[in-house]
Design a protein around this motif. Structure first.
Motif, PDB file in Angstrom:
ATOM      1  N   MET A   1     -10.514   6.617  -0.362  1.00 42.51           N
ATOM      2  CA  MET A   1      -9.280   5.985   0.152  1.00 42.51           C
ATOM      3  C   MET A   1      -8.214   7.030  -0.364  1.00 42.51           C
ATOM      4  SD  MET A   1      -7.896   2.118   0.151  1.00 42.51           S
ATOM      5  CE  MET A   1      -8.603   1.629  -1.499  1.00 42.51           C
ATOM      6  N   ILE A   4      -2.015   6.756   0.676  1.00 42.57           N
ATOM      7  CA  ILE A   4      -1.009   5.591   1.282  1.00 42.57           C
ATOM      8  C   ILE A   4      -1.953   4.555   1.525  1.00 42.57           C
ATOM      9  CG2 ILE A   4       0.054   5.281   3.585  1.00 42.57           C
ATOM     10  CD1 ILE A   4       1.675   7.361   2.021  1.00 42.57           C
ATOM     11  N   ASP A   5      -3.203   4.377   1.853  1.00 41.25           N
ATOM     12  CA  ASP A   5      -3.819   3.196   1.885  1.00 41.25           C
ATOM     13  C   ASP A   5      -4.227   2.584   0.528  1.00 41.25           C
ATOM     14  OD1 ASP A   5      -4.353   3.437   4.467  1.00 41.25           O
ATOM     15  OD2 ASP A   5      -6.294   4.563   4.353  1.00 41.25           O
ATOM     16  N   LYS A   6      -4.258   3.213  -0.611  1.00 38.58           N
ATOM     17  CA  LYS A   6      -4.409   2.698  -2.025  1.00 38.58           C
ATOM     18  C   LYS A   6      -3.263   1.918  -2.299  1.00 38.58           C
ATOM     19  CE  LYS A   6      -5.723   4.860  -6.723  1.00 38.58           C
ATOM     20  NZ  LYS A   6      -6.292   5.957  -7.068  1.00 38.58           N
ATOM     21  N   ARG A   8      -0.699   0.740  -0.139  1.00 35.11           N
ATOM     22  CA  ARG A   8      -0.774  -0.358   0.471  1.00 35.11           C
ATOM     23  C   ARG A   8      -1.751  -1.532   0.005  1.00 35.11           C
ATOM     24  NH1 ARG A   8       2.548   0.775   4.799  1.00 35.11           N
ATOM     25  NH2 ARG A   8       2.301   3.071   5.722  1.00 35.11           N
ATOM     26  N   ALA A   9      -2.848  -1.031  -0.318  1.00 35.09           N
ATOM     27  CA  ALA A   9      -3.715  -2.358  -0.821  1.00 35.09           C
ATOM     28  C   ALA A   9      -3.150  -2.772  -2.215  1.00 35.09           C
ATOM     29  CB  ALA A   9      -5.164  -1.568  -1.178  1.00 35.09           C
ATOM     30  N   GLN A  12      -0.473  -5.290  -1.804  1.00 40.09           N
ATOM     31  CA  GLN A  12      -1.046  -6.677  -1.690  1.00 40.09           C
ATOM     32  C   GLN A  12      -1.634  -7.321  -2.896  1.00 40.09           C
ATOM     33  OE1 GLN A  12      -0.046  -7.807   1.086  1.00 40.09           O
ATOM     34  NE2 GLN A  12       0.643  -6.171   2.174  1.00 40.09           N
ATOM     35  N   ASP A  88      -7.378   1.067  -9.025  1.00 39.28           N
ATOM     36  CA  ASP A  88      -6.694   0.780  -7.843  1.00 39.28           C
ATOM     37  C   ASP A  88      -5.164   1.082  -7.915  1.00 39.28           C
ATOM     38  OD1 ASP A  88      -9.060  -0.381  -7.011  1.00 39.28           O
ATOM     39  OD2 ASP A  88      -8.455  -2.597  -7.975  1.00 39.28           O
ATOM     40  N   ASP A 118      -2.906  11.152  -7.561  1.00 38.22           N
ATOM     41  CA  ASP A 118      -3.081  10.879  -6.393  1.00 38.22           C
ATOM     42  C   ASP A 118      -1.753  11.213  -5.169  1.00 38.22           C
ATOM     43  OD1 ASP A 118      -5.381   8.833  -6.273  1.00 38.22           O
ATOM     44  OD2 ASP A 118      -3.848   7.909  -8.122  1.00 38.22           O
ATOM     45  N   ASP A 139      -5.935  13.578   1.503  1.00 33.73           N
ATOM     46  CA  ASP A 139      -6.069  12.018   0.819  1.00 33.73           C
ATOM     47  C   ASP A 139      -5.061  11.978  -0.231  1.00 33.73           C
ATOM     48  OD1 ASP A 139      -7.087  13.940  -0.604  1.00 33.73           O
ATOM     49  OD2 ASP A 139      -8.731  12.816  -1.673  1.00 33.73           O
ATOM     50  N   ASN A 183       0.283  11.311   5.216  1.00 33.89           N
ATOM     51  CA  ASN A 183       0.198  11.268   3.785  1.00 33.89           C
ATOM     52  C   ASN A 183       1.525  11.598   3.186  1.00 33.89           C
ATOM     53  OD1 ASN A 183      -0.177  13.951   4.924  1.00 33.89           O
ATOM     54  ND2 ASN A 183      -1.275  14.430   2.855  1.00 33.89           N
TER      55      ASN A 183
END
Lengths: 271, 271
Positions: A1, A4-6, A8-9, A12, A88, A118, A139, A183
């Protein structure tokens, strides 16, 4: 992942927009670190462990390590610890690099391979080809200076270039032309809420890293109201000194945790 | 003696405007360095020793050290070697730093205290207060990016700001407002001779660091004709790859010396 996805997760999962900045200054450490050769690592590890549950990201500032002999080895241990214990939580290396392509490739290797970050902060002044070696790690996150939090941000960043200020032209260029792999992110200082609003209007839901609350005087409510996306995210609101040095007594880690939780909650009140 | 005076003395003493750039890339080293754990130091030391008599300055690029574990210790040894063996030759740490004041202070400590450089390259995008911690070391040089040598220099640096391009506004601001202690210089790419001419016209006899001859295609004659001061100095014309990798055989040091001498002489032909 990818970064950016990390991120966003994590927004939340932790219900937090708080970025914990790791700017270790030995002059401000609790007494127990006085004779500790690994004080930079040990102090930052303690702070990270205490604040992790409230953090959407960690942001070590490389300058505070680079000022000391052997500092880089401690930064490496720190990021390895963060990646192992908190997979995470994205780690942003604050380094504000920027150079010609062949040199930028070396800096990308420093940030992403050697230190295992990251994401990294970058200075856009040298233009597109200075960014490419970082962008190609699709990534990883590339977080470009746009409108910074310091007084000198007004000197050049706000100059008018054909009807809009330079920082807005840079935001627009990055959002439109540099972000093909999705990214990119931008640095926008909390101390300039109107400028933050203008930037949000041109970059869609691109994540924004926001330094300047706390010691620099930025206002949390103004940041959230002017910078958050429609879903109440989009921001990494950084605090360093207010968390790291909440206490210099034996309770420094607990004090840091309290400061982080309080700021996380204050941010959430305005979302 | 401060950086600028040391540079001026060296221009005369060595009759040279050549800056030897130390960008060590192990992939390009001669075979003898394959299993050498101190290859970055040893290679750069050999090149420096071979080229010192033709150099007005040395410029190690920190990114090429920072990409490797333990690279900083080798950079420290290299600058210590240069300061001990060639006290008349100023050492410029090419780092392009730039951050808010408290962080800039750490970076100034990195460049001037930890590494012992005479000067450092800086990015002016964050404005005056980001430069102050460096400027306050008034015996050290602060060399600000103005118009860089890469293609992306056109992206933002040439934007029109009230009738002049941004790079010229930055040059003017630094010359007029930031240079109160006379320790400023600018980076201007050899690949843009007309822009170099315009910058020289607004900064008086301020020294200019000129990357971009050799591998990047800049023309020596055009650089000297557009950038030199009336007395035929004012420039640190950098060459890295063309000197470092003149040969990858056993004669690499001699080949570097020949390349340095040839470029020094070519520069002098146009002064």
């Amino acid at each position: 992942m990818g970064f950016i996805d990390k991120l966003r997760a994590r927004w939340q999962q932790a219900d937090s927009l708080l970025c914990v900045g790791l700017d270790p200054d030995p002059a401000k450490f609790p007494d127990r670190f006085v004779d500790d050769d690994d004080a930079l690592f040990n102090f930052c590890r303690d702070i990270s462990d205490a604040t992790a549950e409230y953090a959407c990201a960690f942001k070590p500032q490389i300058a505070y390590f680079a000022a000391h002999n052997g500092g880089e080895a401690q930064l490496q241990r720190l990021i390895a610890h963060l990646n192992a214990e908190y997979p995470d939580i994205p780690v942003i290396l604050d380094a504000k690099r920027g150079d010609i392509g062949s040199t930028a490739q070396q800096y990308a290797c420093e940030a992403f391979e050697r230190f295992g970050a990251d994401a990294v902060t970058l200075n856009p002044y040298m233009g597109r080809d200075s960014a490419d070696p970082f962008l190609q790690y699709n990534d990883r996150g590339c977080i470009f200076l746009c409108h910074t939090s310091n007084p000198g941000a007004r000197d050049f960043q706000e100059l008018d270039v054909g009807g809009e200020p330079l920082y807005l032209r840079i935001a627009r260029t990055i959002a439109r032309d540099w972000n093909t792999d999705g990214n990119c992110a931008l640095v926008v200082g909390a101390t300039y809420p109107q400028e933050l609003r203008a930037i949000r209007a041109v970059v869609g839901d691109m994540p924004l890293l926001i330094p300047g609350v706390g010691a620099q005087g930025g206002d949390v409510q103004a940041v959230v109201e002017n910078g958050a996306t429609a879903d109440g995210t989009g921001l990494m609101i950084n605090a360093s000194r207010g968390i790291l040095y909440a206490s210099r007594d034996a309770d420094y880690a607990e004090a840091a945790a309290r400061a982080a939780r309080t700021l996380r909650d204050t941010i959430n009140r305005w979302r």
